[in-house]
Design an enzyme around this catalytic site. Structure first.
Site, PDB file in Angstrom:
ATOM      1  CE  LYS A 176       6.820  -5.251   7.059  1.00 43.55           C
ATOM      2  NZ  LYS A 176       7.075  -4.136   6.131  1.00 43.55           N
ATOM      3  CG  ASN A 177       7.148  -6.192   2.743  1.00 46.79           C
ATOM      4  OD1 ASN A 177       6.740  -5.436   3.622  1.00 46.79           O
ATOM      5  ND2 ASN A 177       8.437  -6.413   2.525  1.00 46.79           N
ATOM      6  NE  ARG A 236      10.930   4.744   2.835  1.00 42.08           N
ATOM      7  CZ  ARG A 236      11.107   5.907   2.223  1.00 42.08           C
ATOM      8  NH1 ARG A 236      11.368   6.974   2.926  1.00 42.08           N
ATOM      9  NH2 ARG A 236      11.046   5.981   0.909  1.00 42.08           N
ATOM     10  CB  CYS A 247      14.262   5.734   5.809  1.00 40.14           C
ATOM     11  SG  CYS A 247      14.254   3.980   5.884  1.00 40.14           S
ATOM     12  NE  ARG A 306      13.305   1.718   2.180  1.00 40.49           N
ATOM     13  CZ  ARG A 306      12.673   0.823   2.901  1.00 40.49           C
ATOM     14  NH1 ARG A 306      12.623   0.931   4.194  1.00 40.49           N
ATOM     15  NH2 ARG A 306      12.072  -0.195   2.352  1.00 40.49           N
ATOM     16  N   PRO A 307      14.364   7.190  -1.542  1.00 39.06           N
ATOM     17  CG  PRO A 307      15.427   7.773  -3.526  1.00 39.06           C
ATOM     18  CD  PRO A 307      15.560   6.890  -2.316  1.00 39.06           C
ATOM     19  CB  ILE A 308       8.868   8.230  -3.298  1.00 40.56           C
ATOM     20  CG1 ILE A 308       8.742   9.722  -2.943  1.00 40.56           C
ATOM     21  CG2 ILE A 308       8.724   7.371  -2.073  1.00 40.56           C
ATOM     22  CD1 ILE A 308       7.312  10.148  -2.715  1.00 40.56           C
ATOM     23  CG  ASP A 361      13.409  -7.029   3.530  1.00 44.74           C
ATOM     24  OD1 ASP A 361      14.111  -6.015   3.648  1.00 44.74           O
ATOM     25  OD2 ASP A 361      12.218  -6.992   3.158  1.00 44.74           O
ATOM     26  NE  ARG A 371       7.726  -0.761  10.627  1.00 43.18           N
ATOM     27  CZ  ARG A 371       8.710  -0.757   9.724  1.00 43.18           C
ATOM     28  NH1 ARG A 371       9.939  -0.504  10.080  1.00 43.18           N
ATOM     29  NH2 ARG A 371       8.462  -0.996   8.457  1.00 43.18           N
TER      30      ARG A 371
HETATM   31  C1  UD1 Z   1      10.341  -2.982  -0.416  1.00 42.93           C
HETATM   32  C2  UD1 Z   1      10.003  -3.770   0.838  1.00 42.93           C
HETATM   33  C3  UD1 Z   1      11.237  -3.845   1.752  1.00 42.93           C
HETATM   34  C4  UD1 Z   1      12.435  -4.402   0.979  1.00 42.93           C
HETATM   35  C5  UD1 Z   1      12.646  -3.633  -0.325  1.00 42.93           C
HETATM   36  C6  UD1 Z   1      13.714  -4.261  -1.200  1.00 42.93           C
HETATM   37  C7  UD1 Z   1       7.648  -3.308   1.102  1.00 42.93           C
HETATM   38  C8  UD1 Z   1       6.570  -2.627   1.860  1.00 42.93           C
HETATM   39  N1  UD1 Z   1       8.903  -3.102   1.510  1.00 42.93           N
HETATM   40  O1  UD1 Z   1      10.673  -1.654  -0.016  1.00 42.93           O
HETATM   41  O2  UD1 Z   1      10.922  -4.705   2.849  1.00 42.93           O
HETATM   42  O3  UD1 Z   1      13.592  -4.265   1.780  1.00 42.93           O
HETATM   43  O4  UD1 Z   1      11.437  -3.602  -1.095  1.00 42.93           O
HETATM   44  O5  UD1 Z   1      13.436  -5.592  -1.450  1.00 42.93           O
HETATM   45  O6  UD1 Z   1       7.375  -4.065   0.189  1.00 42.93           O
HETATM   46  N2  UD1 Z   1      14.604   3.672  -4.984  1.00 42.93           N
HETATM   47  C9  UD1 Z   1      14.853   4.887  -5.596  1.00 42.93           C
HETATM   48  N3  UD1 Z   1      13.779   5.651  -5.969  1.00 42.93           N
HETATM   49  C10 UD1 Z   1      12.496   5.260  -5.774  1.00 42.93           C
HETATM   50  C11 UD1 Z   1      12.254   4.000  -5.156  1.00 42.93           C
HETATM   51  C12 UD1 Z   1      13.338   3.237  -4.776  1.00 42.93           C
HETATM   52  O7  UD1 Z   1      15.996   5.282  -5.788  1.00 42.93           O
HETATM   53  O8  UD1 Z   1      11.571   6.001  -6.137  1.00 42.93           O
HETATM   54  C13 UD1 Z   1      15.749   2.816  -4.564  1.00 42.93           C
HETATM   55  C14 UD1 Z   1      15.805   2.599  -3.058  1.00 42.93           C
HETATM   56  O9  UD1 Z   1      16.480   3.660  -2.414  1.00 42.93           O
HETATM   57  C15 UD1 Z   1      16.556   1.294  -2.980  1.00 42.93           C
HETATM   58  C16 UD1 Z   1      16.077   0.523  -4.215  1.00 42.93           C
HETATM   59  O10 UD1 Z   1      15.523   1.526  -5.079  1.00 42.93           O
HETATM   60  O11 UD1 Z   1      17.955   1.518  -3.088  1.00 42.93           O
HETATM   61  C17 UD1 Z   1      15.027  -0.529  -3.967  1.00 42.93           C
HETATM   62  O12 UD1 Z   1      14.009   0.023  -3.145  1.00 42.93           O
HETATM   63  P1  UD1 Z   1      12.487  -0.427  -3.248  1.00 42.93           P
HETATM   64  O13 UD1 Z   1      12.378  -1.704  -3.993  1.00 42.93           O
HETATM   65  O14 UD1 Z   1      11.679   0.715  -3.735  1.00 42.93           O
HETATM   66  O15 UD1 Z   1      12.121  -0.669  -1.726  1.00 42.93           O
HETATM   67  P2  UD1 Z   1      10.706  -0.474  -1.078  1.00 42.93           P
HETATM   68  O16 UD1 Z   1       9.659  -0.719  -2.110  1.00 42.93           O
HETATM   69  O17 UD1 Z   1      10.671   0.783  -0.305  1.00 42.93           O
END
Ligand code: UD1
Length: 420
Positions: free
Chosen positions: A22-23, A92, A116, A121-123, A304, A396
């Protein structure tokens, strides 16, 4: 709502084939936004999140068709630059369309993903990176509005290695003017798979899979066919099931190289794990030992897989400390696991798991995707019947879960509508 009902206590034996990841599929499908034409994806898993990204991409104007595990996407007429709240709130990872939309259509309007279950989980890192490439970013009415006539390559340093953030920036930078270097980039195999696809499309990306990825911007890209890599988390979940039930499970069509941390931890816990080509066999012929686990970005132990290993530690011989360093608040499965007889105490980002417990079946509720997988595993080893509700979380991310576990000899079934 459907439930999963498990009568525990069966030792699993046999073979299980692993589905596409999926990812990996989500960013690869999003990458088809980058140029007009017909893309074909094989080994696409039949999962709710895949349906969501396909619905999103067709909402943007692409034509989408699916047959078995192949998805064909024609992005020739893709012209809508808005990803609506109704779709983004379901998943997300919908944020993955932001970079490609901006690169191709010069503007994008994507709903901000909401709260979430596993923390904030910010962007912010996605947005900071795009701004660094020259995008004008505004947050208005719950949407991210981004625009740029043409992105311009630059050096981006991620405060934290973010998986989807690295993917978003890598996609956006393919069509930027000049060279982009992503530093402290995530190194997950799904990022390498995406880079391979983008390079086949004509992008010039080097060193994906390392913390410094270089992307030389190109003038145009071409559509391609791509195969989705095997799901390492699905594979890891069946590996734990084999060890947990003291069974013998052959996990087929997986990529053992992507599972080194999981294999190493299972061996440390006493399971007999053998690797041959694309297959992994787990033989749980000795009692499980307690080990400590710390989640980390790849190639560290995956967050995960944390919930699944917690169940293994609940039946192991001693005390285990599980530390979650990737996400805040990713222990929501603990309260449900406690209802099944586990002894787990949480202190901040650490879980102390006292092993040697006999688990007992109970009605439990799924809370997020991997948490739900841990409840299934607990149900497999518990005495009596476990009923898991809210299983849409499982749908999912785990393809034909009850069919695959039944094939290994588990007594597991889906009960439609939550009835008897
Ligand atoms: C992806 C995976 C998810 C997995 C995660 C960590 C997908 C679709 N999902 O999620 O299954 O659990 O990687 O291996 O591939 N963060 C920030 N700011 C940002 C982005 C992230 O602070 O803009 C933080 C998050 O809160 C978290 C850390 O960075 O603490 C890692 O998150 P991230 O690698 O971004 O996870 P996802 O890409 O959402």
């Amino acid at each position: 709502m459907d439930e999963i009902v498990i009568n525990g206590g069966k030792s699993l034996a046999g073979e299980v084939a692993i589905s596409g990841a999926k990812n990996a599929a989500l960013p690869m499908i999003a990458a088809s936004i980058l140029t007009g034409g017909v893309f074909s994806f094989s080994n696409v898993p039949a999962l709710k999140d895949i349906k969501t990204i396909l619905a999103l991409i067709s909402c943007l104007g692409a034509e989408v068709s699916r047959e078995e595990d192949t998805a064909v996407i024609d992005t020739s007429n893709l012209s809508v630059f808005e990803a609506p709240y109704d779709l983004v709130r379901q998943m997300r990872a919908s944020i993955l369309v932001l970079g490609p939309l901006l690169a191709r259509l010069k503007k994008a309007r994507v709903s901000l993903p909401g709260g979430c279950a596993i923390g904030a989980r910010p962007i912010n890192l996605h947005l900071k990176g795009l701004a660094r490439l020259g995008a004008d970013i505004k947050l208005e009415h719950g949407y991210v509005e981004a625009s740029a006539d043409r992105l311009v390559g630059d050096e981006i340093f991620f405060d934290i290695p973010t998986v989807t953030g690295t993917e978003n920036l890598m996609m956006a930078a393919t069509l930027a003017k000049g060279t982009t270097v992503l530093r402290n980039a995530a190194r997950e195999p799904e990022i390498v798979a995406l880079a391979d696809m983008l390079n086949n499309m004509g992008a010039e990306i080097s060193d994906a899979g390392t913390p410094a990825i270089t992307i030389r911007g190109v003038e145009g890209l071409n559509p391609v066919s791509a195969e989705i890599i095997p799901d390492r988390i699905e594979a890891g979940t069946y590996m734990v099931a084999g060890a947990l039930t003291q069974g013998r499970v052959l996990i087929k069509d997986c990529e053992p190289d992507h599972l080194k941390a999981v294999i190493s931890k299972l061996r440390e816990a006493g399971a007999d794990v053998s690797v041959s080509g694309k297959n992994i066999e787990v033989h749980g012929n000795t009692p499980i030992k307690s080990i400590d686990i710390k989640t980390l970005p790849y190639p560290g132990f995956p967050t995960d897989m944390q919930a699944q290993f917690m169940v293994l530690m609940a039946v192991a011989g001693g005390l285990s400390v599980i530390s979650e360093t990737v996400f805040e608040n990713r222990f929501i499965h603990v309260s449900e696991l406690k209802r099944m007889g586990t002894d787990i105490a949480i202190s901040g980002s650490h879980a102390m798991v006292k092993g040697g417990k006999r688990l007992s079946g109970a009605p439990v509720m799924a809370t997020d995707l991997r948490a739900s997988a841990s409840l299934v595993l607990a149900g497999l080893v518990a005495e009596g019947t476990t009923r898991i509700s809210r299983i849409y979380h499982l749908d999912r991310g785990y393809e034909r879960l009850e069919e695959k576990f039944s094939g290994l000899g588990a007594d597991i079934r889906r009960v439609p509508g939550g009835g008897a």
